[in-house]
Scaffold this motif. Structure first.
Motif, PDB file in Angstrom:
ATOM      1  N   ARG A  81       0.828  -1.216   0.000  1.00  0.00           N
ATOM      2  CA  ARG A  81       0.000   0.000   0.000  1.00  0.00           C
ATOM      3  C   ARG A  81       0.858   1.260   0.000  1.00  0.00           C
ATOM      4  O   ARG A  81       0.413   2.306  -0.429  1.00  0.00           O
ATOM      5  CB  ARG A  81      -0.928   0.033   1.231  1.00  0.00           C
ATOM      6  N   LYS A  82       2.098   1.164   0.533  1.00  0.00           N
ATOM      7  CA  LYS A  82       3.007   2.312   0.597  1.00  0.00           C
ATOM      8  C   LYS A  82       4.396   1.876   0.163  1.00  0.00           C
ATOM      9  O   LYS A  82       4.847   0.798   0.543  1.00  0.00           O
ATOM     10  CB  LYS A  82       3.143   2.837   2.029  1.00  0.00           C
ATOM     11  N   VAL A  83       5.062   2.707  -0.638  1.00  0.00           N
ATOM     12  CA  VAL A  83       6.474   2.487  -0.971  1.00  0.00           C
ATOM     13  C   VAL A  83       7.171   3.839  -0.952  1.00  0.00           C
ATOM     14  O   VAL A  83       6.544   4.872  -1.179  1.00  0.00           O
ATOM     15  CB  VAL A  83       6.696   1.809  -2.344  1.00  0.00           C
ATOM     16  N   SER A  84       8.476   3.812  -0.699  1.00  0.00           N
ATOM     17  CA  SER A  84       9.229   5.063  -0.771  1.00  0.00           C
ATOM     18  C   SER A  84       9.573   5.327  -2.229  1.00  0.00           C
ATOM     19  O   SER A  84       9.623   4.400  -3.045  1.00  0.00           O
ATOM     20  CB  SER A  84      10.505   4.979   0.066  1.00  0.00           C
ATOM     21  N   MET A  85       9.804   6.586  -2.552  1.00  0.00           N
ATOM     22  CA  MET A  85      10.143   6.919  -3.933  1.00  0.00           C
ATOM     23  C   MET A  85      11.465   6.261  -4.347  1.00  0.00           C
ATOM     24  O   MET A  85      11.693   6.034  -5.523  1.00  0.00           O
ATOM     25  CB  MET A  85      10.191   8.438  -4.130  1.00  0.00           C
ATOM     26  N   PHE A  86      12.317   5.925  -3.382  1.00  0.00           N
ATOM     27  CA  PHE A  86      13.596   5.281  -3.682  1.00  0.00           C
ATOM     28  C   PHE A  86      13.405   3.796  -3.980  1.00  0.00           C
ATOM     29  O   PHE A  86      14.138   3.215  -4.761  1.00  0.00           O
ATOM     30  CB  PHE A  86      14.566   5.479  -2.515  1.00  0.00           C
ATOM     31  N   GLU A  87      12.400   3.193  -3.376  1.00  0.00           N
ATOM     32  CA  GLU A  87      12.088   1.780  -3.556  1.00  0.00           C
ATOM     33  C   GLU A  87      11.325   1.531  -4.864  1.00  0.00           C
ATOM     34  O   GLU A  87      11.345   0.431  -5.414  1.00  0.00           O
ATOM     35  CB  GLU A  87      11.227   1.380  -2.348  1.00  0.00           C
ATOM     36  N   MET A  88      10.676   2.564  -5.365  1.00  0.00           N
ATOM     37  CA  MET A  88       9.790   2.464  -6.523  1.00  0.00           C
ATOM     38  C   MET A  88      10.499   1.877  -7.757  1.00  0.00           C
ATOM     39  O   MET A  88       9.965   0.975  -8.411  1.00  0.00           O
ATOM     40  CB  MET A  88       9.251   3.863  -6.828  1.00  0.00           C
ATOM     41  N   ASN A  89      11.698   2.358  -8.082  1.00  0.00           N
ATOM     42  CA  ASN A  89      12.402   1.897  -9.280  1.00  0.00           C
ATOM     43  C   ASN A  89      12.725   0.410  -9.230  1.00  0.00           C
ATOM     44  O   ASN A  89      12.752  -0.257 -10.266  1.00  0.00           O
ATOM     45  CB  ASN A  89      13.680   2.710  -9.501  1.00  0.00           C
ATOM     46  N   LYS A  90      12.963  -0.126  -8.045  1.00  0.00           N
ATOM     47  CA  LYS A  90      13.248  -1.542  -7.890  1.00  0.00           C
ATOM     48  C   LYS A  90      12.054  -2.374  -8.389  1.00  0.00           C
ATOM     49  O   LYS A  90      12.234  -3.401  -9.040  1.00  0.00           O
ATOM     50  CB  LYS A  90      13.544  -1.833  -6.415  1.00  0.00           C
ATOM     51  N   HIS A  91      10.856  -1.894  -8.117  1.00  0.00           N
ATOM     52  CA  HIS A  91       9.646  -2.617  -8.543  1.00  0.00           C
ATOM     53  C   HIS A  91       9.455  -2.546 -10.059  1.00  0.00           C
ATOM     54  O   HIS A  91       8.939  -3.483 -10.662  1.00  0.00           O
ATOM     55  CB  HIS A  91       8.419  -2.068  -7.827  1.00  0.00           C
ATOM     56  N   PHE A  92       9.882  -1.458 -10.678  1.00  0.00           N
ATOM     57  CA  PHE A  92       9.740  -1.332 -12.132  1.00  0.00           C
ATOM     58  C   PHE A  92      10.539  -2.396 -12.869  1.00  0.00           C
ATOM     59  O   PHE A  92      10.116  -2.894 -13.911  1.00  0.00           O
ATOM     60  CB  PHE A  92      10.187   0.042 -12.635  1.00  0.00           C
ATOM     61  N   ALA A  93      11.688  -2.768 -12.346  1.00  0.00           N
ATOM     62  CA  ALA A  93      12.559  -3.744 -13.013  1.00  0.00           C
ATOM     63  C   ALA A  93      11.827  -5.060 -13.264  1.00  0.00           C
ATOM     64  O   ALA A  93      12.057  -5.728 -14.276  1.00  0.00           O
ATOM     65  CB  ALA A  93      13.820  -3.967 -12.183  1.00  0.00           C
ATOM     66  N   GLN A  94      10.931  -5.429 -12.361  1.00  0.00           N
ATOM     67  CA  GLN A  94      10.186  -6.688 -12.497  1.00  0.00           C
ATOM     68  C   GLN A  94       9.069  -6.591 -13.532  1.00  0.00           C
ATOM     69  O   GLN A  94       8.492  -7.587 -13.921  1.00  0.00           O
ATOM     70  CB  GLN A  94       9.604  -7.085 -11.153  1.00  0.00           C
TER      71      GLN A  94
END
Length: 97
Positions: A81-94
């Motif tokens: 439900r919540k992610v940090s803006m720094f963590e966001m790019n890690k999810h895009f890779a998948q």
């Protein structure tokens, strides 16, 4: 003051963009719901997701670094439900191939 890097001839070196970041990648169905289904470079994916976040007022007002995911973003962020803006790019890779 930081010194700029120079080559042996004394000319200032210019930083070249990383070609891997400019290569268009195909978004998954989940990511395509936010950025569209055509292949895009990573930089453009990040820009489009930020446009979506701002248009839908999904930043935490108390902490602008935190993204409050709606249903579309939750699918990208692994159900969080919540992610940090720094963590966001890690999810895009998948979600890019």
């Amino acid at each position: 003051m930081a010194a700029s890097k120079t080559d042996k001839a004394g000319a200032t070196a210019t930083k070249k963009p990383n070609p891997a970041l400019m290569k268009p990648l195909q978004p998954s169905n989940e990511l395509a719901a936010v950025v569209g289904s055509s292949p895009l470079p990573r930089t453009e994916v990040v820009s489009k997701v930020w446009e979506y976040i701002k248009a839908n007022n999904l930043q935490n007002p108390a902490d602008k670094r935190e993204i409050l995911a709606d249903d579309k973003l939750q699918a990208i962020f692994g159900g969080k439900r919540k992610v940090s803006m720094f963590e966001m790019n890690k999810h895009f890779a998948q979600h890019l191939s």
